[in-house]
Design an enzyme around this catalytic site. Structure first.
Site, PDB file in Angstrom:
ATOM      1  N   HIS A 106       8.377  -2.784  -2.395  1.00 31.35           N
ATOM      2  CA  HIS A 106       7.316  -2.314  -3.488  1.00 31.35           C
ATOM      3  C   HIS A 106       8.292  -2.639  -4.510  1.00 31.35           C
ATOM      4  CE1 HIS A 106       3.716  -0.664  -1.537  1.00 31.35           C
ATOM      5  NE2 HIS A 106       4.378   0.067  -0.993  1.00 31.35           N
ATOM      6  N   HIS A 139       9.878  -2.185   3.789  1.00 31.95           N
ATOM      7  CA  HIS A 139       8.832  -2.173   3.008  1.00 31.95           C
ATOM      8  C   HIS A 139       8.625  -1.268   1.862  1.00 31.95           C
ATOM      9  CE1 HIS A 139       4.408  -1.123   2.454  1.00 31.95           C
ATOM     10  NE2 HIS A 139       4.665   0.269   2.455  1.00 31.95           N
ATOM     11  N   GLU A 140       9.517  -0.089   1.881  1.00 29.85           N
ATOM     12  CA  GLU A 140       9.449   0.540   0.638  1.00 29.85           C
ATOM     13  C   GLU A 140      10.158  -0.367  -0.629  1.00 29.85           C
ATOM     14  OE1 GLU A 140       7.704   3.246   0.038  1.00 29.85           O
ATOM     15  OE2 GLU A 140       7.170   3.447   2.207  1.00 29.85           O
ATOM     16  N   GLU A 167       0.005  -2.593  -0.520  1.00 28.17           N
ATOM     17  CA  GLU A 167       0.522  -2.440   0.621  1.00 28.17           C
ATOM     18  C   GLU A 167       0.798  -3.498   1.465  1.00 28.17           C
ATOM     19  OE1 GLU A 167       1.828   0.672   1.375  1.00 28.17           O
ATOM     20  OE2 GLU A 167       1.515   1.428  -0.611  1.00 28.17           O
TER      21      GLU A 167
END
Length: 366
Positions: free
Chosen positions: A217, A213-214, A267
């Site tokens: 980004h 997920h990070e 997000e």
């Protein structure tokens, strides 16, 4: 009896061009007079909207992985510089709380990060051999297994390498020993994990969901988008201020209706990209919604109204990820390398025992 009109009393008047009145102003206010009557704040607002509108339209682009249109005015080179600044500041501020590279927890995190990066051609870790430099492309002992030969942007891979990510990009992994900080983050070239999030992750699959997920980004260039959009949000607040609204009110409107919705959208976008990234790295996609379900239990003390939050609720994120699981499993099944990698991961999960991290960063087995 109707009045008699004499010929000298009949006149022809054009409606669009009335005869000049006294003073030669056409019987009404002229264009210059109308412009003069517009207040300076309104003129300034019109000018800003005009120039800003042109600049905004010429800097629109689509997110390659989702097709969403966005405003982008920050280049990858600036992103890379920001990432390096973040990395240096973390080393300065965290100091002796950073676990050494040979620490078991650091090695564990590095292995997960390496698999995610190499599987999608996003780069390699500092001090780690590149996949093409290793025999048979299986990477080294701490991660990496060669990646895919034909990356597909629909699956979250790097098809347009730049200074932020790509096959030649080197990444650093920083593990900060802080059990009270339940968080992880990433900037171009650096991934940061606070030990407080490890119990929530539970295992390697959960950690992969968080880190993917990070890294998602970074792949979506959300940091650069936020920096670019800040000018738009400030401009809207200034425009509202010019109309007479209080600065606090105008800034609050900009934040609630522009900044926070965009943050929540990013997000969710990183969730979906991260799901693809972890699937490409042969991790079980179902670990992502499971991770957010556990994280949701920690959010009970946070405001329940989603519109005032920077992140969507974990409950909603888990539901969205559940709907995306069929695509993620298809990515996993279409990769022949995942058969062997899944065996390795399952072996590690079966042999792993519960651990607790002490205040000094050491491991206590339970």
């Amino acid at each position: 009896m109707f009045p008699v009109l004499r010929p000298r009393e009949i006149r022809y008047v054009r409606f669009e061009n009335p005869s000049p009145g006294p003073g030669g102003n056409g019987g009404g206010p002229g264009r210059k007079q109308l412009l003069a009557e517009i207040s300076p704040p309104i003129k300034f607002l019109a000018f800003v909207l005009g120039v800003g509108g042109v600049y905004y339209v010429t800097h629109l682009e689509q997110v390659p992985h989702t097709g969403r249109w966005r405003f982008m005015a920050v280049g990858p080179q600036t992103e890379a510089q920001i990432g390096e600044t973040v990395r240096r500041q973390l080393y300065q501020t965290s100091g002796n709380r950073i676990l050494p590279p040979n620490h078991p927890i650091t090695r564990h995190v590095r292995r997960v990060v390496s698999r995610i990066l190499t599987a999608s051609n996003l780069g390699t870790l500092r001090g780690e051999k590149r996949p093409e430099d290793t025999m048979f492309g299986f990477g080294n002992v701490f991660g990496g297994f060669g990646g895919f030969s034909t990356p597909d942007s629909d699956f979250g891979a790097a098809t347009q390498p730049n200074e932020s990510y790509g096959p030649e990009k080197e990444w650093d992994v920083i593990v900060v020993n802080d059990r009270n900080m339940v968080n992880a983050m990433a900037a171009p070239g650096v991934v940061v994990v606070f030990t407080g999030i490890l119990p929530v992750c539970q295992d390697e699959e959960g950690l992969a969901a968080v880190l993917a997920h990070e890294i998602g980004h970074i792949v979506a260039r959300h940091q650069a988008e936020r920096l670019s959009s800040e000018a738009i949000w400030t401009g809207v607040a200034l425009g509202l201020r010019a109309l007479g609204l209080d600065w606090f009110v105008s800034r609050s409107i900009s934040t609630l209706f522009l900044e926070l919705p965009n943050s929540r959208l990013q997000e969710l976008e990183a969730d979906l990209i991260g799901l693809r990234l972890m699937s490409r790295a042969c991790y079980n996609p179902s670990a992502a919604p499971a991770m957010f379900e556990r994280l949701g239990k920690l959010e009970q003390a946070l405001p329940s109204l989603e519109f005032i939050r920077t992140h969507p609720t974990s409950e909603n994120r888990a539901k969205i990820l559940e709907k995306a699981l069929p695509e993620a499993y298809r990515i996993l099944e279409d990769n022949p390398e995942c058969i062997e990698v899944r065996k390795q991961i399952n072996s590690l999960l079966e042999s792993a025992r519960a651990i607790r991290i002490d205040d000094m960063g050491g491991i206590e087995r339970l």
